[in-house]
Design a protein around this motif. Structure first.
Motif, PDB file in Angstrom:
ATOM      1  N   HIS A   1      -6.798 -12.634  -1.356  1.00 12.75           N
ATOM      2  CA  HIS A   1      -6.115 -13.936  -1.430  1.00 12.75           C
ATOM      3  C   HIS A   1      -4.612 -13.828  -1.217  1.00 12.75           C
ATOM      4  N   VAL A   2      -4.034 -12.648  -1.379  1.00 13.38           N
ATOM      5  CA  VAL A   2      -2.596 -12.496  -1.106  1.00 13.38           C
ATOM      6  C   VAL A   2      -2.347 -11.707   0.179  1.00 13.38           C
ATOM      7  N   LEU A   3      -3.336 -10.955   0.629  1.00  9.59           N
ATOM      8  CA  LEU A   3      -3.160 -10.164   1.852  1.00  9.59           C
ATOM      9  C   LEU A   3      -3.433 -10.972   3.116  1.00  9.59           C
ATOM     10  N   ASP A   4      -4.159 -12.086   2.986  1.00 12.40           N
ATOM     11  CA  ASP A   4      -4.432 -12.961   4.139  1.00 12.40           C
ATOM     12  C   ASP A   4      -5.040 -12.205   5.316  1.00 12.40           C
ATOM     13  N   GLY A   5      -5.970 -11.312   5.015  1.00  5.26           N
ATOM     14  CA  GLY A   5      -6.659 -10.592   6.073  1.00  5.26           C
ATOM     15  C   GLY A   5      -5.960  -9.341   6.565  1.00  5.26           C
ATOM     16  N   HIS A   6      -4.773  -9.051   6.070  1.00  2.00           N
ATOM     17  CA  HIS A   6      -4.052  -7.852   6.492  1.00  2.00           C
ATOM     18  C   HIS A   6      -4.599  -6.619   5.763  1.00  2.00           C
ATOM     19  N   PRO A   7      -4.576  -5.471   6.408  1.00  2.00           N
ATOM     20  CA  PRO A   7      -5.104  -4.255   5.774  1.00  2.00           C
ATOM     21  C   PRO A   7      -4.081  -3.617   4.842  1.00  2.00           C
ATOM     22  N   LEU A   8      -4.589  -2.780   3.946  1.00  2.52           N
ATOM     23  CA  LEU A   8      -3.761  -1.893   3.146  1.00  2.52           C
ATOM     24  C   LEU A   8      -3.745  -0.528   3.797  1.00  2.52           C
ATOM     25  N   MET A   9      -2.636   0.173   3.674  1.00  2.12           N
ATOM     26  CA  MET A   9      -2.499   1.499   4.272  1.00  2.12           C
ATOM     27  C   MET A   9      -2.031   2.477   3.211  1.00  2.12           C
ATOM     28  N   GLY A  10      -2.661   3.632   3.183  1.00  2.00           N
ATOM     29  CA  GLY A  10      -2.281   4.653   2.218  1.00  2.00           C
ATOM     30  C   GLY A  10      -2.016   5.973   2.902  1.00  2.00           C
ATOM     31  N   ARG A  11      -1.808   6.972   2.094  1.00  4.47           N
ATOM     32  CA  ARG A  11      -1.619   8.322   2.603  1.00  4.47           C
ATOM     33  C   ARG A  11      -2.741   9.184   2.046  1.00  4.47           C
ATOM     34  N   PRO A  12      -3.753   9.500   2.856  1.00  2.00           N
ATOM     35  CA  PRO A  12      -4.868  10.292   2.348  1.00  2.00           C
ATOM     36  C   PRO A  12      -4.439  11.701   1.972  1.00  2.00           C
TER      37      PRO A  12
ATOM     38  N   SER B   1      -7.938   9.132  -2.658  1.00  2.91           N
ATOM     39  CA  SER B   1      -6.710   8.352  -2.724  1.00  2.91           C
ATOM     40  C   SER B   1      -5.776   8.924  -3.786  1.00  2.91           C
ATOM     41  N   PRO B   2      -4.484   8.959  -3.516  1.00  4.80           N
ATOM     42  CA  PRO B   2      -3.530   9.574  -4.451  1.00  4.80           C
ATOM     43  C   PRO B   2      -3.123   8.631  -5.588  1.00  4.80           C
ATOM     44  N   TRP B   3      -4.071   8.302  -6.465  1.00  8.88           N
ATOM     45  CA  TRP B   3      -3.731   7.546  -7.665  1.00  8.88           C
ATOM     46  C   TRP B   3      -2.961   8.465  -8.611  1.00  8.88           C
ATOM     47  N   LEU B   4      -1.937   7.905  -9.235  1.00  5.39           N
ATOM     48  CA  LEU B   4      -1.047   8.696 -10.075  1.00  5.39           C
ATOM     49  C   LEU B   4      -0.861   8.034 -11.429  1.00  5.39           C
ATOM     50  N   THR B   5      -0.312   8.787 -12.364  1.00  7.18           N
ATOM     51  CA  THR B   5       0.291   8.213 -13.566  1.00  7.18           C
ATOM     52  C   THR B   5       1.783   8.475 -13.454  1.00  7.18           C
ATOM     53  N   PHE B   6       2.596   7.485 -13.816  1.00  7.65           N
ATOM     54  CA  PHE B   6       4.032   7.631 -13.606  1.00  7.65           C
ATOM     55  C   PHE B   6       4.609   8.704 -14.518  1.00  7.65           C
ATOM     56  N   GLN B   7       5.452   9.544 -13.955  1.00  2.42           N
ATOM     57  CA  GLN B   7       6.092  10.629 -14.698  1.00  2.42           C
ATOM     58  C   GLN B   7       7.547  10.262 -14.991  1.00  2.42           C
ATOM     59  N   THR B   8       7.834   9.996 -16.256  1.00  2.69           N
ATOM     60  CA  THR B   8       9.215   9.725 -16.659  1.00  2.69           C
ATOM     61  C   THR B   8       9.883  11.048 -16.998  1.00  2.69           C
ATOM     62  N   LEU B   9      10.875  11.415 -16.213  1.00  2.00           N
ATOM     63  CA  LEU B   9      11.541  12.708 -16.345  1.00  2.00           C
ATOM     64  C   LEU B   9      12.952  12.519 -16.880  1.00  2.00           C
ATOM     65  N   THR B  10      13.310  13.344 -17.861  1.00  2.00           N
ATOM     66  CA  THR B  10      14.683  13.373 -18.375  1.00  2.00           C
ATOM     67  C   THR B  10      15.139  14.825 -18.477  1.00  2.00           C
ATOM     68  N   ASN B  11      16.438  15.017 -18.470  1.00  2.00           N
ATOM     69  CA  ASN B  11      17.043  16.342 -18.641  1.00  2.00           C
ATOM     70  C   ASN B  11      18.211  16.229 -19.607  1.00  2.00           C
ATOM     71  N   HIS B  12      18.290  17.175 -20.524  1.00  2.31           N
ATOM     72  CA  HIS B  12      19.397  17.182 -21.473  1.00  2.31           C
ATOM     73  C   HIS B  12      20.681  17.667 -20.802  1.00  2.31           C
ATOM     74  N   HIS B  13      20.570  18.727 -19.991  1.00  6.98           N
ATOM     75  CA  HIS B  13      21.719  19.257 -19.243  1.00  6.98           C
ATOM     76  C   HIS B  13      21.451  19.057 -17.757  1.00  6.98           C
ATOM     77  N   TRP B  14      22.424  18.505 -17.068  1.00  3.43           N
ATOM     78  CA  TRP B  14      22.251  18.184 -15.650  1.00  3.43           C
ATOM     79  C   TRP B  14      22.828  19.245 -14.718  1.00  3.43           C
ATOM     80  N   TYR B  15      23.478  20.270 -15.254  1.00  2.00           N
ATOM     81  CA  TYR B  15      24.054  21.271 -14.366  1.00  2.00           C
ATOM     82  C   TYR B  15      24.081  22.627 -15.066  1.00  2.00           C
TER      83      TYR B  15
END
Length: 412
Positions: free
Chosen positions: A239-250, A256-270
């Motif tokens: 209903h939102v794609l209006d007939g257009h395809p989806l494209m991924g990176r196999p 399909s490359p389904w992921l969980t988001f990785q929140t990364l932090t660092n205490h020291h940056w250098y």
């Protein structure tokens, strides 16, 4: 020879993403005599990702630091002001701030061209690890992304922490060109699944699809190969794609490359002469659309610190302090935004215009503690009563700092 060249004669940027390329541009603008090389492991023109978003504030900063690249980026961007939310068979549209989208490939192409014009050496197809850093470099910039090899070699020193989100998501493209920032929430027998869609040019849009783990497995997306998964998603969001395809990176195994988001932090940056930049230093949840903006702002802050301080340790310390402080509110907003989606059932049954209003408030540290209907009413009143607006501004940062202390002790 300028002060910058006398101290930072040779700069090596590892990673040819937006952060590394833009830093190379700024360093060469500050001192044309500086020897600056960008090393990118992928061939030129080879990048994954469809489009990126940014807002007017970033464009103003780019214009202040390099008008030429800012002009090129703006000319090749699309813009929108509306946001649209589809919830089942109901739709709500709101007018908001002006947003911009640009293809990731085009953005990198523009920044690379500008860097070359200024005399930056670009070496594509060249992977640099901690074992083969340029020994004669005065400064090495680790802009090699979330999975940074340079940071990984010194993870204990940096105090690297990675926290995985709960929901599953997949980053896709489509030939459908959305005329507004589009949200679509679809109810299935296994729970809700939703997408974020935004245009980046006449060729198409980015479409990020997300769902809870139970929905992902219930729909069989954990077992589907790339083609099967895309077919199912195209049906769910027809209903939102209006007939257009989806494209991924196999992937290599066809999944399909389904992921969980990785929140990364660092205490020291250098450490010594190696400094982290962009996703190598920090990540923020994609739902606030700030990744590219933060990477470019890192580059601006690092270039500024190098110009202001002749001693490298002082420059890197100033850069770290400025960016860690500036990121606090954004990282807080990203955490609350991610949690909003992880707790979608709390909001999804509201009338669409109210749900959309709270969708726009998802970064608020107050929202998780107030019943949604009550928050909606209070927020409308607060917008009209000065003392309540002031109270909200006062209380929000306090809750954000409290949550930050609980979730990231000793970190950023």
């Amino acid at each position: 020879m300028s002060k910058l060249a006398e101290v930072y004669v040779k700069v090596a940027c590892v990673g040819g993403g937006p952060a590394g390329l833009y830093l190379s541009i700024l360093v060469k603008r500050q001192d044309p005599a500086a020897d600056v090389t960008v090393y990118e492991r992928n061939p030129e023109g080879c990048t994954y990702g469809w489009g990126v978003t940014y807002w007017r504030g970033l464009l103003d900063k780019l214009r202040a630091h390099d008008p030429e690249s800012a002009r090129a980026v703006e000319e090749h961007s699309v813009r929108w002001r509306d946001g649209v939310a589809h919830v089942g068979d109901m739709t709500a549209r709101h007018r908001g701030d002006e947003g911009f989208g640009i293809g990731r490939h085009r953005l990198l192409e523009l920044l690379a061209a500008r860097a070359r014009e200024l005399g930056v050496r670009l070496e594509f197809g060249r992977e640099i690890t901690a074992a083969d850093l340029p020994l004669d470099a005065d400064l090495v910039v680790a802009g090699d992304g979330l999975h940074s090899a340079l940071r990984g070699a010194r993870a204990d020193h940096h105090g690297t922490r990675v926290a995985a989100g709960r929901n599953r998501y997949i980053w896709l493209g489509t030939t459908k060109v959305f005329d507004a920032f589009t949200f679509a929430f679809v109810k299935t027998e296994h729970g809700w699944i939703w997408c974020y869609g935004y245009g980046y040019g006449p060729e198409g849009s980015t479409c990020v699809i997300e769902c809870a783990p139970g929905t992902w497995t219930g729909l069989g997306l954990d077992r589907a190969d790339d083609a099967e998964g895309l077919t199912l998603l195209e049906k769910l969001f027809a209903h939102v794609l209006d007939g257009h395809p989806l494209m991924g990176r196999p992937t290599a195994d066809g999944r399909s490359p389904w992921l969980t988001f990785q929140t990364l932090t660092n205490h020291h940056w250098y450490r010594d002469n190696v400094v982290l930049l962009g996703d190598a230093a920090h990540t923020t949840h994609y739902s606030i659309g700030a990744g590219t903006t933060l990477a470019l702002e890192d580059a601006i802050a690092l270039a500024t610190a190098l110009r202001r301080h002749t001693e490298l340790p002082r420059a890197l310390a100033a850069y770290q302090d400025e960016r860690k402080t500036a990121l606090l509110s954004t990282q807080s907003a990203a955490r609350y935004s991610a949690q909003w989606y992880e707790n979608l059932p709390r909001y999804i049954d509201l009338p669409p215009h109210r749900m959309f209003a709270l969708l726009g408030q998802r970064h608020s540290p107050l929202l998780p503690y107030v019943p949604p209907q009550l928050y909606y009413g209070l927020d409308k009143v607060a917008g009209q009563v000065k003392v309540l607006r002031q109270f909200k501004r006062w209380l929000g940062p306090k809750l954000a700092r409290s949550a930050h202390t609980r979730t990231l002790p000793g970190g950023d």
